[in-house]
Design a protein around this motif. Structure first.
Motif, PDB file in Angstrom:
ATOM      1  N   PHE B 213       1.002  -1.328  -0.088  1.00  0.00           N
ATOM      2  CA  PHE B 213       0.014   0.042  -0.191  1.00  0.00           C
ATOM      3  C   PHE B 213       0.888   1.434  -0.024  1.00  0.00           C
ATOM      4  CE2 PHE B 213      -4.194  -1.634   1.826  1.00  0.00           C
ATOM      5  CZ  PHE B 213      -4.604  -2.496   1.044  1.00  0.00           C
ATOM      6  N   MET B 214       1.915   1.383   0.884  1.00  0.00           N
ATOM      7  CA  MET B 214       2.791   2.352   0.914  1.00  0.00           C
ATOM      8  C   MET B 214       3.603   2.636  -0.282  1.00  0.00           C
ATOM      9  SD  MET B 214       3.974   2.590   4.656  1.00  0.00           S
ATOM     10  CE  MET B 214       4.573   0.974   4.878  1.00  0.00           C
ATOM     11  N   TYR B 215       4.082   1.570  -0.962  1.00  0.00           N
ATOM     12  CA  TYR B 215       4.643   1.382  -2.049  1.00  0.00           C
ATOM     13  C   TYR B 215       3.852   1.781  -3.256  1.00  0.00           C
ATOM     14  CZ  TYR B 215       7.109  -0.350  -6.169  1.00  0.00           C
ATOM     15  OH  TYR B 215       8.129  -0.671  -7.338  1.00  0.00           O
ATOM     16  N   LEU B 216       2.583   1.655  -3.300  1.00  0.00           N
ATOM     17  CA  LEU B 216       1.643   2.179  -4.579  1.00  0.00           C
ATOM     18  C   LEU B 216       1.182   3.584  -4.325  1.00  0.00           C
ATOM     19  CD1 LEU B 216      -0.040  -1.274  -5.117  1.00  0.00           C
ATOM     20  CD2 LEU B 216       1.536  -0.247  -6.591  1.00  0.00           C
ATOM     21  N   GLN B 217       0.738   3.848  -2.945  1.00  0.00           N
ATOM     22  CA  GLN B 217       0.258   5.219  -2.521  1.00  0.00           C
ATOM     23  C   GLN B 217      -1.075   5.355  -3.385  1.00  0.00           C
ATOM     24  OE1 GLN B 217       2.428   8.789  -2.780  1.00  0.00           O
ATOM     25  NE2 GLN B 217       3.252   8.398  -0.819  1.00  0.00           N
ATOM     26  N   ASP B 218      -1.198   5.660  -4.464  1.00  0.00           N
ATOM     27  CA  ASP B 218      -2.361   5.780  -5.469  1.00  0.00           C
ATOM     28  C   ASP B 218      -2.897   4.264  -5.800  1.00  0.00           C
ATOM     29  OD1 ASP B 218      -2.924   8.356  -5.237  1.00  0.00           O
ATOM     30  OD2 ASP B 218      -1.837   8.877  -6.937  1.00  0.00           O
ATOM     31  N   PHE B 219      -4.015   4.059  -5.237  1.00  0.00           N
ATOM     32  CA  PHE B 219      -4.334   2.893  -5.943  1.00  0.00           C
ATOM     33  C   PHE B 219      -5.879   2.581  -5.615  1.00  0.00           C
ATOM     34  CE2 PHE B 219      -2.816   1.840  -1.863  1.00  0.00           C
ATOM     35  CZ  PHE B 219      -3.964   1.107  -1.110  1.00  0.00           C
ATOM     36  N   ASP B 220      -6.717   2.043  -6.404  1.00  0.00           N
ATOM     37  CA  ASP B 220      -8.177   1.972  -5.939  1.00  0.00           C
ATOM     38  C   ASP B 220      -8.710   0.498  -6.019  1.00  0.00           C
ATOM     39  OD1 ASP B 220     -10.648   2.737  -5.663  1.00  0.00           O
ATOM     40  OD2 ASP B 220     -10.961   3.813  -7.534  1.00  0.00           O
ATOM     41  N   TYR B 221      -8.430   0.090  -5.051  1.00  0.00           N
ATOM     42  CA  TYR B 221      -9.010  -1.549  -5.069  1.00  0.00           C
ATOM     43  C   TYR B 221     -10.253  -1.502  -4.417  1.00  0.00           C
ATOM     44  CZ  TYR B 221      -4.332  -2.452  -6.361  1.00  0.00           C
ATOM     45  OH  TYR B 221      -3.246  -2.371  -7.062  1.00  0.00           O
ATOM     46  N   GLY B 222     -10.830  -0.345  -4.076  1.00  0.00           N
ATOM     47  CA  GLY B 222     -12.260  -0.295  -3.214  1.00  0.00           C
ATOM     48  C   GLY B 222     -11.798  -0.492  -1.626  1.00  0.00           C
ATOM     49  N   ILE B 223     -10.494  -0.571  -1.198  1.00  0.00           N
ATOM     50  CA  ILE B 223     -10.423  -0.982   0.217  1.00  0.00           C
ATOM     51  C   ILE B 223     -10.793   0.251   1.135  1.00  0.00           C
ATOM     52  CG2 ILE B 223      -8.510  -1.378   1.742  1.00  0.00           C
ATOM     53  CD1 ILE B 223      -7.127  -2.562  -0.901  1.00  0.00           C
ATOM     54  N   LYS B 225     -12.882   2.420   0.391  1.00  0.00           N
ATOM     55  CA  LYS B 225     -14.469   2.737   0.620  1.00  0.00           C
ATOM     56  C   LYS B 225     -15.119   1.687   1.469  1.00  0.00           C
ATOM     57  CE  LYS B 225     -15.915   4.307  -3.646  1.00  0.00           C
ATOM     58  NZ  LYS B 225     -15.303   3.915  -4.973  1.00  0.00           N
ATOM     59  N   LEU B 226     -14.568   0.501   1.507  1.00  0.00           N
ATOM     60  CA  LEU B 226     -14.850  -0.881   2.168  1.00  0.00           C
ATOM     61  C   LEU B 226     -14.760  -0.114   3.759  1.00  0.00           C
ATOM     62  CD1 LEU B 226     -15.472  -3.753   1.774  1.00  0.00           C
ATOM     63  CD2 LEU B 226     -13.450  -4.186   2.677  1.00  0.00           C
ATOM     64  N   PHE B 227     -13.957   0.595   4.301  1.00  0.00           N
ATOM     65  CA  PHE B 227     -13.726   0.812   5.338  1.00  0.00           C
ATOM     66  C   PHE B 227     -14.348   2.149   5.669  1.00  0.00           C
ATOM     67  CE2 PHE B 227     -10.016  -2.038   5.310  1.00  0.00           C
ATOM     68  CZ  PHE B 227     -10.258  -2.990   6.244  1.00  0.00           C
ATOM     69  N   GLY B 228     -14.834   2.733   4.567  1.00  0.00           N
ATOM     70  CA  GLY B 228     -15.704   4.223   4.770  1.00  0.00           C
ATOM     71  C   GLY B 228     -14.693   5.257   4.892  1.00  0.00           C
ATOM     72  N   ILE B 229     -13.389   5.249   4.709  1.00  0.00           N
ATOM     73  CA  ILE B 229     -12.487   6.151   4.894  1.00  0.00           C
ATOM     74  C   ILE B 229     -11.797   6.700   3.765  1.00  0.00           C
ATOM     75  CG2 ILE B 229     -12.070   5.323   7.306  1.00  0.00           C
ATOM     76  CD1 ILE B 229      -9.560   3.814   6.168  1.00  0.00           C
ATOM     77  N   ILE B 232      -6.009   8.535   1.954  1.00  0.00           N
ATOM     78  CA  ILE B 232      -5.142   8.934   2.825  1.00  0.00           C
ATOM     79  C   ILE B 232      -5.162   8.528   4.267  1.00  0.00           C
ATOM     80  CG2 ILE B 232      -5.976  11.149   3.459  1.00  0.00           C
ATOM     81  CD1 ILE B 232      -2.509  11.070   2.498  1.00  0.00           C
ATOM     82  N   ASP B 233      -6.319   8.577   4.768  1.00  0.00           N
ATOM     83  CA  ASP B 233      -6.401   7.978   5.977  1.00  0.00           C
ATOM     84  C   ASP B 233      -6.077   6.162   5.913  1.00  0.00           C
ATOM     85  OD1 ASP B 233      -6.739   9.414   8.018  1.00  0.00           O
ATOM     86  OD2 ASP B 233      -9.138   9.457   8.064  1.00  0.00           O
ATOM     87  N   LEU B 234      -6.386   5.736   4.751  1.00  0.00           N
ATOM     88  CA  LEU B 234      -5.859   4.346   4.887  1.00  0.00           C
ATOM     89  C   LEU B 234      -4.596   4.089   4.900  1.00  0.00           C
ATOM     90  CD1 LEU B 234      -6.831   1.209   4.148  1.00  0.00           C
ATOM     91  CD2 LEU B 234      -6.468   2.048   1.597  1.00  0.00           C
ATOM     92  N   LEU B 235      -3.790   5.067   4.073  1.00  0.00           N
ATOM     93  CA  LEU B 235      -2.356   5.086   4.051  1.00  0.00           C
ATOM     94  C   LEU B 235      -1.802   5.292   5.577  1.00  0.00           C
ATOM     95  CD1 LEU B 235      -1.654   6.851   1.008  1.00  0.00           C
ATOM     96  CD2 LEU B 235      -1.362   4.529   1.301  1.00  0.00           C
ATOM     97  N   ARG B 236      -2.393   6.123   6.214  1.00  0.00           N
ATOM     98  CA  ARG B 236      -2.267   6.308   7.805  1.00  0.00           C
ATOM     99  C   ARG B 236      -2.108   5.082   8.403  1.00  0.00           C
ATOM    100  NH1 ARG B 236      -5.116  11.840   7.135  1.00  0.00           N
ATOM    101  NH2 ARG B 236      -3.423  13.269   6.447  1.00  0.00           N
TER     102      ARG B 236
END
Ligand code: HEM
Ligand code: SF4
Ligand code: SF4
Lengths: 198, 298
Positions: B213-223, B225-229, B232-236
């Motif tokens: 995740f940190m390597y890709l940074q920008d990705f959109d697998y719906g993850i 969204k799944l957590f509703g965050i 950037i919060d996912l990356l944190r």
């Protein structure tokens, strides 16, 4: 000598979302495609009476969060409050982005293996740690307009003068004058100031 | 092997998809990111990450780096290593396939842990190119680890399930606090080894995912969204998880090295040659020894 504290302020009532600042910045600093150090966003879109546009870049925060988390300590904060970083020290880990309240740090995909390279962000047109106005400084960080006594390009070209930058006292004065002249009563601090400036 | 090639190609394809998607943290998505930081009813992950990363993480890493080896150094001086006869019968424990896969994991970890620490202590090492390459090496070694972790998980899974021996083992801490050599309750693997197994495999997979995740940074697998965050919060959350889990992985990795290289003299040979000393099995893996005896395998 008493240094001024430099701040950005974008007047939401004046910003017409023309994106001129974004383009001016990208052109002045010859930024690669995909990097916009300054970006215009519309908040509360579609909510009547609450929608507004504002121009956001690095706010050059007090006690900058990015500076606090950087594992290689490559940030330095000038006496006038401008937050700059050393691209030759940066390892492109992305931690500053996670720390930043404004999403300012960005990563061009030019590192080894086509991954994110070293961080790039708004310098308030103040260059970097290289020799002032040297070719190297220009290549890595863009123009150093502050050293030439010029206003940062985004604020200089803003047609409505929504975006202003300068010594905090001057900026506050203009802000108060504008608020007063609109006669809408007392307003809180400008958008983002509560997070950026303590 | 075909399966792994497939997994590898799939991973690269996913990465390509991630590159092709519109930027989540600099494009329009940034809007949500700006709103999230420290706002009422946000996760407050921005300020939390700043606090942890600036004040705690490097201190804890330093504590583990110095503290764990120090404790083992004292153990070596006071209790000392367990020495077993290397003259007896040898018991076959690890097939060539298992040893090679384990070797991949060894190489990967020997690169991953020091390079990870180099990033953590980057400021004391001057930063710049060296640390940047440490970061790339950290990522490259992850590929090797990914290749080894899945078969390792599968072929040891059954032996690593908890048994009643593990509770008894825990109570006496595997007998490592005394010099006395006696029969220790353990099957083919003892409770300590099992703990390391679960941390290294399941924990390792979490490390791979958070690292990716940190390597890709920008990705959109719906993850996100799944957590509703927000992204950037996912990356944190990812960066926090990677660091906290790294404490555990690192501490147990050091323990694993101490046990195999120092605490039990010559134990490392079993993962090189495949054979364990009979004496060692008889005392340290008594349940397994009895089982082998009953099955007339020795
Ligand atoms: C099973 C073990 C581990 C795996 C699979 C793993 C994997 C990864 C990956 C793939 C990255 C992203 C690399 C990049 O952005 O180029 C990463 C980042 C990072 N890892 Fe690990 N890692 C592991 C253990 C550790 C340990 C033990 C430490 C600390 C001692 C650590 C510290 C870090 C740090 C500080 C970063 C952030 C810098 C960055 O994003 O590059 N990791 N990890
Ligand atoms: S806006 Fe972001 S990058 Fe700029 S000083 Fe603040 S935290 Fe750092
Ligand atoms: S990306 Fe660069 S500037 Fe940002 S925290 Fe990492 S090393 Fe520091």
């Amino acid at each position: 000598m008493n240094y001024a504290r430099m701040k950005f302020y974008c007047d939401e009532e004046r910003c017409i979302e023309c994106n001129g600042c974004t383009v001016a910045c990208a052109e002045a600093h010859e930024l690669p495609v995909g990097i916009s150090r300054r970006k215009v966003v519309t908040l509360n879109e579609g909510i009547f009476g609450k929608e507004f546009s504002t121009s956001v870049a690095c706010m050059h925060c007090t006690d900058a969060p990015c500076e606090q988390v950087c594992p290689v300590d490559c940030f330095y904060i000038r006496e006038d409050g401008i937050v700059l970083h050393d691209k030759e020290k940066c390892i492109g880990c992305g931690y500053c982005l996670y720390a930043c309240p404004f999403g300012a740090p960005q990563f061009p995909r030019d590192g080894a293996f086509g991954t994110k390279g070293v961080m790039d962000k708004c310098t308030m047109c103040a260059g970097g740690p290289e020799e002032t106005n040297s070719a190297k400084e220009r290549e890595l960080y863009g123009q150093n307009r502050i050293a030439e006594g010029k206003v940062p390009i985004c604020a200089a070209m803003c047609s409505t003068k929504a975006l202003i930058v300068g010594d905090e006292q001057e900026v506050s004065k203009i802000y108060r004058k504008r608020v007063a002249s609109r006669g809408k009563g007392v307003q809180g601090a400008p958008y983002g100031w509560d997070k950026a400036y303590k | 092997m075909r399966k792994f090639m497939f997994l590898f190609i799939a991973a690269i394809l996913l990465a390509t998809v991630a590159y092709a998607t519109d930027s989540q943290i600099w494009g329009n998505m940034r809007l949500t990111n700006i709103l999230e930081y420290g706002k009422e009813n946000s996760l407050h992950l921005g300020p939390l990450f700043v606090k942890l990363q600036s004040q705690y993480f490097y201190k804890i890493f330093f504590g583990i780096l110095i503290g764990v080896p120090f404790v083992f150094f004292l153990h070596y001086l006071i209790v000392g290593p367990k020495v077993f006869s290397h003259g007896g019968v040898k018991i076959y424990a690890f097939s060539a396939f298992k040893r090679i896969i384990h070797l991949f994991a060894v190489i990967a970890f020997v690169i991953i842990v020091p390079t990870g620490l180099m990033i953590v202590f980057g400021k004391y090492l001057g930063g710049g190119t060296i640390i940047e390459y440490a970061r790339h090496l950290h990522g490259l070694a992850t590929i090797l680890f990914t290749i080894s972790v899945i078969p390792m998980f599968l072929f040891w899974f059954k032996d690593m399930l908890p048994t009643s021996d593990d509770i008894k083992w825990m109570f006496i801490l595997g007998g490592y606090l005394s010099k006395e050599i006696k029969e220790i309750p353990a099957g083919k693997f003892n409770a300590g080894q099992k703990m390391w197994f679960w941390v290294a495999t399941l924990g390792g997979i979490v490390m791979i995912i958070t690292g990716a995740f940190m390597y890709l940074q920008d990705f959109d697998y719906g993850i996100a969204k799944l957590f509703g965050i927000s992204q950037i919060d996912l990356l944190r959350a990812t960066a926090i998880t990677h660091n906290v889990l790294a404490f555990v992985v690192m501490a147990l990795f050091f323990t694993h090295i101490y046990m195999s290289l120092f605490a039990i003299k010559g134990a490392v040979h079993s993962i090189i040659t495949g054979y364990k000393e009979e004496e060692e099995v008889k005392y340290l893996h008594s349940t397994w020894y009895k089982k082998l005896k009953k099955e007339k395998k020795i």
